[in-house]
Design a protein around this motif. Sequence first.
Motif, PDB file in Angstrom:
ATOM      1  N   TYR A  77       9.966 -15.910 -57.998  1.00 30.12           N
ATOM      2  CA  TYR A  77      10.367 -14.871 -57.045  1.00 30.12           C
ATOM      3  C   TYR A  77       9.236 -13.871 -56.861  1.00 30.12           C
ATOM      4  N   CYS A  78       9.122 -13.404 -55.655  1.00 30.72           N
ATOM      5  CA  CYS A  78       8.111 -12.390 -55.354  1.00 30.72           C
ATOM      6  C   CYS A  78       8.520 -11.644 -54.087  1.00 30.72           C
ATOM      7  N   HIS A  79       7.657 -10.734 -53.663  1.00 27.51           N
ATOM      8  CA  HIS A  79       7.896  -9.953 -52.450  1.00 27.51           C
ATOM      9  C   HIS A  79       9.124  -9.055 -52.587  1.00 27.51           C
ATOM     10  N   THR A  80      10.244  -9.435 -51.991  1.00 23.18           N
ATOM     11  CA  THR A  80      11.404  -8.541 -51.971  1.00 23.18           C
ATOM     12  C   THR A  80      12.506  -9.029 -52.900  1.00 23.18           C
ATOM     13  N   ASN A  81      13.304  -8.108 -53.368  1.00 19.18           N
ATOM     14  CA  ASN A  81      14.480  -8.473 -54.170  1.00 19.18           C
ATOM     15  C   ASN A  81      15.702  -7.687 -53.697  1.00 19.18           C
ATOM     16  N   VAL A  82      15.774  -7.467 -52.387  1.00 16.90           N
ATOM     17  CA  VAL A  82      16.887  -6.721 -51.784  1.00 16.90           C
ATOM     18  C   VAL A  82      17.788  -7.691 -51.025  1.00 16.90           C
ATOM     19  N   LEU A  83      19.065  -7.690 -51.370  1.00 20.12           N
ATOM     20  CA  LEU A  83      20.040  -8.531 -50.686  1.00 20.12           C
ATOM     21  C   LEU A  83      20.677  -7.757 -49.537  1.00 20.12           C
ATOM     22  N   SER A  84      21.340  -8.465 -48.648  1.00 17.29           N
ATOM     23  CA  SER A  84      21.872  -7.816 -47.440  1.00 17.29           C
ATOM     24  C   SER A  84      23.363  -7.516 -47.520  1.00 17.29           C
ATOM     25  N   HIS A  85      23.982  -7.758 -48.687  1.00 16.73           N
ATOM     26  CA  HIS A  85      25.409  -7.490 -48.840  1.00 16.73           C
ATOM     27  C   HIS A  85      25.677  -6.676 -50.098  1.00 16.73           C
ATOM     28  N   SER A  86      26.948  -6.325 -50.293  1.00 14.35           N
ATOM     29  CA  SER A  86      27.359  -5.559 -51.474  1.00 14.35           C
ATOM     30  C   SER A  86      27.717  -6.467 -52.640  1.00 14.35           C
ATOM     31  N   TYR A  87      27.457  -7.744 -52.505  1.00 17.41           N
ATOM     32  CA  TYR A  87      27.746  -8.736 -53.534  1.00 17.41           C
ATOM     33  C   TYR A  87      26.749  -9.868 -53.343  1.00 17.41           C
ATOM     34  N   CYS A  88      26.694 -10.780 -54.293  1.00 13.97           N
ATOM     35  CA  CYS A  88      25.685 -11.835 -54.302  1.00 13.97           C
ATOM     36  C   CYS A  88      26.252 -13.129 -53.735  1.00 13.97           C
ATOM     37  N   LEU A  89      25.635 -13.628 -52.676  1.00 16.99           N
ATOM     38  CA  LEU A  89      26.018 -14.882 -52.054  1.00 16.99           C
ATOM     39  C   LEU A  89      24.822 -15.833 -52.067  1.00 16.99           C
ATOM     40  N   HIS A  90      25.097 -17.121 -52.102  1.00 20.15           N
ATOM     41  CA  HIS A  90      24.011 -18.107 -52.146  1.00 20.15           C
ATOM     42  C   HIS A  90      23.132 -18.034 -50.908  1.00 20.15           C
ATOM     43  N   SER A  91      23.735 -17.859 -49.740  1.00 22.64           N
ATOM     44  CA  SER A  91      22.964 -17.789 -48.497  1.00 22.64           C
ATOM     45  C   SER A  91      22.011 -16.596 -48.480  1.00 22.64           C
ATOM     46  N   ASP A  92      22.332 -15.567 -49.245  1.00 17.49           N
ATOM     47  CA  ASP A  92      21.499 -14.369 -49.356  1.00 17.49           C
ATOM     48  C   ASP A  92      20.405 -14.555 -50.410  1.00 17.49           C
ATOM     49  N   LEU A  93      20.783 -15.065 -51.566  1.00 17.20           N
ATOM     50  CA  LEU A  93      19.834 -15.241 -52.662  1.00 17.20           C
ATOM     51  C   LEU A  93      18.768 -16.282 -52.355  1.00 17.20           C
ATOM     52  N   ILE A  94      19.112 -17.256 -51.541  1.00 21.08           N
ATOM     53  CA  ILE A  94      18.162 -18.324 -51.245  1.00 21.08           C
ATOM     54  C   ILE A  94      16.991 -17.848 -50.388  1.00 21.08           C
ATOM     55  N   GLN A  95      17.126 -16.632 -49.829  1.00 25.29           N
ATOM     56  CA  GLN A  95      16.043 -16.056 -49.026  1.00 25.29           C
ATOM     57  C   GLN A  95      14.967 -15.396 -49.892  1.00 25.29           C
ATOM     58  N   LEU A  96      15.237 -15.190 -51.171  1.00 22.97           N
ATOM     59  CA  LEU A  96      14.331 -14.414 -52.029  1.00 22.97           C
ATOM     60  C   LEU A  96      13.169 -15.196 -52.638  1.00 22.97           C
ATOM     61  N   PRO A  97      13.324 -16.458 -53.039  1.00 19.82           N
ATOM     62  CA  PRO A  97      12.216 -17.139 -53.712  1.00 19.82           C
ATOM     63  C   PRO A  97      11.000 -17.290 -52.807  1.00 19.82           C
ATOM     64  N   CYS A  98       9.800 -17.301 -53.441  1.00 18.62           N
ATOM     65  CA  CYS A  98       8.574 -17.531 -52.674  1.00 18.62           C
ATOM     66  C   CYS A  98       8.106 -18.966 -52.898  1.00 18.62           C
ATOM     67  N   ALA A  99       9.044 -19.877 -53.118  1.00 22.10           N
ATOM     68  CA  ALA A  99       8.751 -21.293 -53.272  1.00 22.10           C
ATOM     69  C   ALA A  99       9.621 -22.074 -52.297  1.00 22.10           C
ATOM     70  N   ASP A 100       9.402 -23.366 -52.224  1.00 20.25           N
ATOM     71  CA  ASP A 100      10.163 -24.219 -51.327  1.00 20.25           C
ATOM     72  C   ASP A 100      11.624 -24.290 -51.779  1.00 20.25           C
ATOM     73  N   THR A 101      12.535 -23.913 -50.905  1.00 21.86           N
ATOM     74  CA  THR A 101      13.968 -23.922 -51.243  1.00 21.86           C
ATOM     75  C   THR A 101      14.715 -25.009 -50.471  1.00 21.86           C
ATOM     76  N   LYS A 102      13.988 -26.031 -50.032  1.00 21.46           N
ATOM     77  CA  LYS A 102      14.618 -27.090 -49.244  1.00 21.46           C
ATOM     78  C   LYS A 102      15.724 -27.787 -50.038  1.00 21.46           C
ATOM     79  N   LEU A 103      15.467 -28.070 -51.324  1.00 24.97           N
ATOM     80  CA  LEU A 103      16.471 -28.725 -52.161  1.00 24.97           C
ATOM     81  C   LEU A 103      17.726 -27.860 -52.269  1.00 24.97           C
ATOM     82  N   ASN A 104      17.524 -26.541 -52.460  1.00 25.61           N
ATOM     83  CA  ASN A 104      18.655 -25.624 -52.554  1.00 25.61           C
ATOM     84  C   ASN A 104      19.455 -25.608 -51.257  1.00 25.61           C
ATOM     85  N   SER A 105      18.736 -25.615 -50.128  1.00 20.50           N
ATOM     86  CA  SER A 105      19.408 -25.589 -48.827  1.00 20.50           C
ATOM     87  C   SER A 105      20.198 -26.860 -48.588  1.00 20.50           C
ATOM     88  N   ILE A 106      19.608 -27.999 -48.918  1.00 24.93           N
ATOM     89  CA  ILE A 106      20.290 -29.284 -48.734  1.00 24.93           C
ATOM     90  C   ILE A 106      21.523 -29.359 -49.624  1.00 24.93           C
TER      91      ILE A 106
END
Length: 316
Positions: free
Chosen positions: A170-199
């Motif tokens: 993880y790098c850059h930002t660690n700010v989520l867009s909601h008041s709770y943690c969702l997978h669709s939100d957390l998957i935006q944070l890593p600075c690596a390939d998240t294709k496997l996570n998305s699939i």
Amino acid sequence: MGAESNDSFDFQSVFLTGIPGLEALHGWLSIPFLTMYIVATVGNSLIMAAVKADSALHEPMYLFLSMLAITEVGVSVSTLPTVMGILWFDFRQINFDGCLAQMFFIHTFSCMESGVLLAMSYDRFVAIYNPLRYTAILTLPRIISMGLSITLKSVLFMAPLPILLRQLPYCHTNVLSHSYCLHSDLIQLPCADTKLNSILGLSIVLASFGLDSLLIVVSYILILYTVLGIASGEGRRKALNTCVSHICAVLVYYVPMIGVSVMHRAAKHASPLAHTLMSSIYLIVPPVLNPIIYSVKTKPIQQGIATLFSCKKELL
């Protein structure tokens, strides 16, 4: 607030977001949110207590309703700490592992809720298609097995999500867009390939929510076909009337979910407030409305709750 290290081990916490543009009103907004949480928790708990206490409610329909109530309390309890923490105390920071845990429980209980709604549609089909063998088909051991299967499926589906997210850098930002943690939100944070996570995330959505909703539609097509075969108009009306509460519960659950999905993909440039409100409606409103729907539309539940209170008064 950004994490400066690329090492996931050093990514200690994330920051949640309140209601964008309405930060100054968080104190006032906490009142309707807290009210909804109380209604959801108390309402669903009353249904569970009534079904447990009243032997007349020990029927498949009401046992499945108790399962639905359990999942909705689970969803509410999963989101309540962070939502109210932000609204009351502006506590936005959450430990990363705690965030992953919250994400797991939110998605697991949501998946369980979808599975229970499918089981309830099967219950309605059996009750209308073969009413004489209804309790013989849906025996208590079979209902318990269905509940355990739904729980196990949900846990197994959702368990890989936090595990895979924990392995990423993880790098850059660690700010989520909601008041709770969702997978669709957390998957935006890593600075690596998240294709496997998305699939994987998409596969889980299709295999759980997508398949459940498709089978619910099939169930109601079969129910409608069966009802149209009933000779008397009164018989058709009574048969369909037993499905009204469940249809409302399905709509209350799936319509906001579809709305969230559409906004996430087709309305990315909509205001953050719109995204936040839609997500809140999806997670908070169904647990509030379903106990009300079933209490209003189902007389045995009304009687069960009334009996519960009358017993308490006698004890006092």
